[in-house]
Design a protein around this motif. Sequence first.
Motif, PDB file in Angstrom:
ATOM      1  N   PRO A   1       0.790  -1.234   0.000  1.00 53.76           N
ATOM      2  CA  PRO A   1       0.000   0.000   0.000  1.00 53.76           C
ATOM      3  C   PRO A   1       0.819   1.278   0.000  1.00 53.76           C
ATOM      4  CG  PRO A   1       0.177  -0.815   2.228  1.00 53.76           C
ATOM      5  CD  PRO A   1       0.935  -1.781   1.361  1.00 53.76           C
ATOM      6  N   ILE A   2       0.164   2.315  -0.472  1.00 58.04           N
ATOM      7  CA  ILE A   2       0.506   3.694  -0.174  1.00 58.04           C
ATOM      8  C   ILE A   2      -0.791   4.309   0.342  1.00 58.04           C
ATOM      9  CG2 ILE A   2       1.275   5.918  -1.048  1.00 58.04           C
ATOM     10  CD1 ILE A   2       2.771   4.465  -3.257  1.00 58.04           C
ATOM     11  N   ASP A   3      -0.870   4.525   1.657  1.00 58.04           N
ATOM     12  CA  ASP A   3      -2.089   5.001   2.319  1.00 58.04           C
ATOM     13  C   ASP A   3      -3.273   4.103   1.957  1.00 58.04           C
ATOM     14  OD1 ASP A   3      -0.829   7.026   3.740  1.00 58.04           O
ATOM     15  OD2 ASP A   3      -0.967   8.425   2.073  1.00 58.04           O
ATOM     16  N   ASN A   4      -4.305   4.628   1.276  1.00 58.04           N
ATOM     17  CA  ASN A   4      -5.485   3.823   0.981  1.00 58.04           C
ATOM     18  C   ASN A   4      -5.352   2.951  -0.255  1.00 58.04           C
ATOM     19  OD1 ASN A   4      -6.807   5.120   3.110  1.00 58.04           O
ATOM     20  ND2 ASN A   4      -8.724   5.253   1.980  1.00 58.04           N
ATOM     21  N   ASP A   5      -4.294   3.128  -1.019  1.00 61.68           N
ATOM     22  CA  ASP A   5      -4.150   2.436  -2.295  1.00 61.68           C
ATOM     23  C   ASP A   5      -3.264   1.207  -2.149  1.00 61.68           C
ATOM     24  OD1 ASP A   5      -5.536   4.648  -3.388  1.00 61.68           O
ATOM     25  OD2 ASP A   5      -3.649   5.731  -3.628  1.00 61.68           O
ATOM     26  N   TYR A   6      -3.515   0.201  -2.993  1.00 58.50           N
ATOM     27  CA  TYR A   6      -2.628  -0.952  -3.094  1.00 58.50           C
ATOM     28  C   TYR A   6      -2.066  -1.012  -4.505  1.00 58.50           C
ATOM     29  CZ  TYR A   6      -2.920  -3.352   1.358  1.00 58.50           C
ATOM     30  OH  TYR A   6      -2.764  -3.699   2.686  1.00 58.50           O
ATOM     31  N   HIS A   7      -0.722  -0.925  -4.581  1.00 61.21           N
ATOM     32  CA  HIS A   7      -0.016  -0.949  -5.852  1.00 61.21           C
ATOM     33  C   HIS A   7       0.672  -2.292  -6.052  1.00 61.21           C
ATOM     34  CE1 HIS A   7      -0.305   3.356  -7.014  1.00 61.21           C
ATOM     35  NE2 HIS A   7      -0.390   3.551  -5.709  1.00 61.21           N
ATOM     36  N   LEU A   8       1.050  -2.561  -7.315  1.00 65.43           N
ATOM     37  CA  LEU A   8       1.877  -3.716  -7.635  1.00 65.43           C
ATOM     38  C   LEU A   8       3.327  -3.263  -7.767  1.00 65.43           C
ATOM     39  CD1 LEU A   8      -0.257  -5.629 -10.293  1.00 65.43           C
ATOM     40  CD2 LEU A   8      -0.190  -5.949  -7.815  1.00 65.43           C
ATOM     41  N   TRP A   9       4.214  -4.069  -7.198  1.00 62.74           N
ATOM     42  CA  TRP A   9       5.639  -3.779  -7.208  1.00 62.74           C
ATOM     43  C   TRP A   9       6.392  -5.042  -7.634  1.00 62.74           C
ATOM     44  CZ3 TRP A   9       6.757   1.127  -4.791  1.00 62.74           C
ATOM     45  CH2 TRP A   9       5.670   1.681  -4.081  1.00 62.74           C
ATOM     46  N   VAL A  10       7.506  -4.866  -8.355  1.00 69.91           N
ATOM     47  CA  VAL A  10       8.387  -5.986  -8.659  1.00 69.91           C
ATOM     48  C   VAL A  10       9.743  -5.705  -8.032  1.00 69.91           C
ATOM     49  CG1 VAL A  10       7.236  -6.784 -10.746  1.00 69.91           C
ATOM     50  CG2 VAL A  10       8.970  -4.986 -10.901  1.00 69.91           C
ATOM     51  N   SER A  11      10.428  -6.799  -7.667  1.00 66.03           N
ATOM     52  CA  SER A  11      11.711  -6.660  -6.975  1.00 66.03           C
ATOM     53  C   SER A  11      12.585  -7.857  -7.307  1.00 66.03           C
ATOM     54  CB  SER A  11      11.488  -6.573  -5.470  1.00 66.03           C
ATOM     55  OG  SER A  11      12.704  -6.455  -4.771  1.00 66.03           O
ATOM     56  N   ASP A  12      13.902  -7.636  -7.324  1.00 67.02           N
ATOM     57  CA  ASP A  12      14.898  -8.677  -7.532  1.00 67.02           C
ATOM     58  C   ASP A  12      15.270  -9.248  -6.168  1.00 67.02           C
ATOM     59  OD1 ASP A  12      17.256 -10.139  -7.948  1.00 67.02           O
ATOM     60  OD2 ASP A  12      17.911  -8.815  -9.569  1.00 67.02           O
ATOM     61  N   LEU A  13      15.129 -10.562  -6.001  1.00 67.17           N
ATOM     62  CA  LEU A  13      15.417 -11.173  -4.710  1.00 67.17           C
ATOM     63  C   LEU A  13      16.877 -11.002  -4.305  1.00 67.17           C
ATOM     64  CD1 LEU A  13      13.355 -14.496  -4.790  1.00 67.17           C
ATOM     65  CD2 LEU A  13      12.965 -12.488  -3.360  1.00 67.17           C
ATOM     66  N   ASP A  14      17.741 -10.813  -5.279  1.00 68.51           N
ATOM     67  CA  ASP A  14      19.151 -10.637  -4.960  1.00 68.51           C
ATOM     68  C   ASP A  14      19.509  -9.182  -4.688  1.00 68.51           C
ATOM     69  OD1 ASP A  14      19.765 -13.388  -5.232  1.00 68.51           O
ATOM     70  OD2 ASP A  14      19.714 -13.150  -7.416  1.00 68.51           O
ATOM     71  N   GLN A  15      18.581  -8.263  -4.982  1.00 66.21           N
ATOM     72  CA  GLN A  15      18.722  -6.848  -4.630  1.00 66.21           C
ATOM     73  C   GLN A  15      17.382  -6.345  -4.086  1.00 66.21           C
ATOM     74  OE1 GLN A  15      20.404  -5.487  -8.601  1.00 66.21           O
ATOM     75  NE2 GLN A  15      21.832  -4.455  -7.211  1.00 66.21           N
ATOM     76  N   PRO A  16      16.963  -6.883  -2.957  1.00 64.81           N
ATOM     77  CA  PRO A  16      15.592  -6.616  -2.478  1.00 64.81           C
ATOM     78  C   PRO A  16      15.338  -5.179  -2.071  1.00 64.81           C
ATOM     79  CG  PRO A  16      16.869  -7.804  -0.829  1.00 64.81           C
ATOM     80  CD  PRO A  16      17.696  -7.803  -2.073  1.00 64.81           C
ATOM     81  N   ASP A  17      16.393  -4.387  -1.896  1.00 62.63           N
ATOM     82  CA  ASP A  17      16.166  -2.993  -1.535  1.00 62.63           C
ATOM     83  C   ASP A  17      15.699  -2.162  -2.719  1.00 62.63           C
ATOM     84  OD1 ASP A  17      16.916  -3.510   1.040  1.00 62.63           O
ATOM     85  OD2 ASP A  17      19.003  -2.904   0.755  1.00 62.63           O
ATOM     86  N   VAL A  18      15.806  -2.718  -3.911  1.00 68.01           N
ATOM     87  CA  VAL A  18      15.366  -2.013  -5.116  1.00 68.01           C
ATOM     88  C   VAL A  18      14.051  -2.614  -5.587  1.00 68.01           C
ATOM     89  CG1 VAL A  18      15.936  -1.415  -7.494  1.00 68.01           C
ATOM     90  CG2 VAL A  18      17.750  -1.570  -5.773  1.00 68.01           C
ATOM     91  N   HIS A  19      13.029  -1.799  -5.716  1.00 72.46           N
ATOM     92  CA  HIS A  19      11.749  -2.291  -6.209  1.00 72.46           C
ATOM     93  C   HIS A  19      11.148  -1.270  -7.167  1.00 72.46           C
ATOM     94  CE1 HIS A  19      11.028  -0.438  -2.175  1.00 72.46           C
ATOM     95  NE2 HIS A  19      10.150   0.257  -2.867  1.00 72.46           N
TER      96      HIS A  19
END
Length: 818
Positions: free
Chosen positions: A243-261
Amino acid sequence: MTLTIRRGATALALVIALAAPAAAQWTHRYGQVDDFGHQIYLEQHELPILAGGVTDPAPAPDGRRLAFAQEGWIWILDLETGAAERITRGAGVDSRPRWSADGTRIAFVRDTGSDTAVIVRTLSSGAETVINTPAIELDPEFSADGAYLFYTSGESGSLSVMRRHLASGADERLTDLNQVERNARRLPGGTGLMYLAGNGASRVLRVRDFLNGGDSVVHTETLTYHLTADVHPEERVIVYSAPIDNDYHLWVSDLDQPDVHHRLTEGHPYALTPAFSADGNTIFYTEADANRVFQLRRIATHGGAPETIEITSRDYGEATGTLSLQVAGADGSPLTARVAIAREDGHPVANPGGATYFDGQTGRHYFYVEGGAELTLPAGRYTVLAAHGPMAPVVRTEIRVRGGQTADAAFSLAPIWDAGEQGYVSADHHVHLNGDGHHRATHGDALVVTAGEDLDLLAPMSWNRWERRIDAALVGEITTGPDGTIIDQGQEIRSHFHGHVGLVGVTTPYAPWFWGPTNPVLGDPDLTNGDVFVHADQTGAFATYVHPISGDGDPFENPASIPLELAADAVLNDRMGLELVCAWTSPLGNSQLWYRLLNIGRPVAAMSGTDTWVDFHRTPAMGTGRNYLRVHEGEPVTADAILAAAEAGRGFVTTGPALVFTLGDGSRPGDVTEAGPAEWRIDLTSTVGVDVVEIVVNGQVVETLDGVAAGESRTLTGTVELPQGGWVAARAYASERRDDSWPSMHARPFAHASPIWIGAVGSTEPGARAAAAADLITAIDASEARARAAYGERDMSRMNGRFDAARARLRVMTGEAE
């Protein structure tokens, strides 16, 4: 026309809520998780839902098909033609499908309404293998070779991820964390699992590495109940909804660089349950439309414009017909009503045009019909229940739907006690609009359920999930529907441990939104609910402690059960309310606390609040707890007028029965009468049986009478000797809890009139005053000890100073001090 305005600063009201709504009045249908906390949150956020739209998309390994859940069954969609075929049937609600890697089997969750199981179905034969224990089972996922099934089970007391060898049936527990581990997804090559773990303030995604035995966090959110995820079929890439406040977004991330999405969605979506396609290039997910009907959508893994996937045809595998519903009031005009429909085998019917709800007491699914609706259903016999608030008896009919034909069902709903004709309006002063439920709600959606439950006013509170301020933008808005029903948006400040604090009618939200010894320290910890009372006094607000007591007994036998600052706040503040009726608490226990406050001369208003959520699936109906109130004759029915009537005590609170209490001199609740003998009268009406009626003077029951059977009205009369000071009131209730109180959804049918004061508002009887003051001192002593244990060496001098000031006032009442 619907009118939305924002309140002015002069029309502010305050509501204070306890940090932990208790569930002693609630029957849990599902197995409990020992360390979870609130069972309502477990059932709402972890269990599946029934919906008329598409949920839980699961793309097939062949890339041509997609499994999904709709109407409580599993379907398979041909992505090229848009044709869907139903593959399951029966009484249970089926959901959350997942494919085996070879595409020959589907595993899914089956919900009976009191338990869940995992089902493994062979598509060619329809044969099913059932994995079930007395506890909850959820979220299956096949291993890469199909020999094992990962799933969640609550048999150990927590929801843990299991690994079952399908041929032998042998189980191995893979996770051993607290509370919740579910939503397991295999990593590419079968080298491990990603799964969701929820514990206290956080929800995280973890990876279990089967090769080195490691188990690490790859993504963290705070209280994010729709944090669901999937793993790319070939790459170490994940997609998740967050989420961002009331909204739910889709995010993708690399498991080997999880801090980046990377965020895929734009605007204000509410994107749920993402799943990768077989080639990993597309992500399928669901999102509800403006009518709160879930639609199947897809978006490219690397971003782009989302697309809605239309289902062009549905093959139920059996004949279907149409059920046409029409609902009218006593005058024949169309009426918004609650309906519950089930097939003869017990399978519930979902709302095709909006949200479907689940009553956790009875196990019924229900939804709202605005005058009429048409539903496409498999042929068969159906039972239909219709209700319209607590005063209209439930109407039941059985009807046969024949293939290719339309079956008509018409309902006429009329109250056995008409509040409007008797000069009353109804209000539920404590609910929530949104709380991370599945069906994001607006004031327009709240107007529908308010009308369906025959309420005049609903007061949802904006609140927080830690740093997320849900519905913050709505604080202070009042929306009035075409029929005059009112939605009055407030705010809840979640001061954990001290008692939650909410503001109704605010123009500027109170800050901080949360604090307490179990919360992160984000500033000076020396905070107190007294600060919110100061804010209320500065803005002309009205304060109410809600859902305070869980059990039926006298809370002063265990004073630690009383909210931490309630007793002190009641003593130190001249204007306060107490929520006697709520979905989760005991009105009998709450009454004992209320009586002590009245007995020290505090005209504490009896308030109501169901404390449910419009966007939840598993929730009691709005108005399960409500006030019936008399606004001044000729005064417009506004949010302010209704709140003023509640503060003045002009009416009664109820979970169902109507109780009108008067004295022979014409005095009614909120009025003042004289000492001496007084004739009294009770007009009692109830759609559910209440067997006990009592006259209460200064907290003591002075007369007990028989009540009424379901659907009956009765007038009771008598005489009572009134002392020189204090108050008199009446109450009625069922002596035993009920698992089915429809049209109400409360386990305890109960009603209590506000007091009629003797001599003057706030007068007291010396003996009752001294005894109550002594009890309240004991409660404050217990609160101080709890606070000291929780805060340790932290400086809490401001809160402790309020304890001291309240005790000093009470000691004067006991005669210990002058």
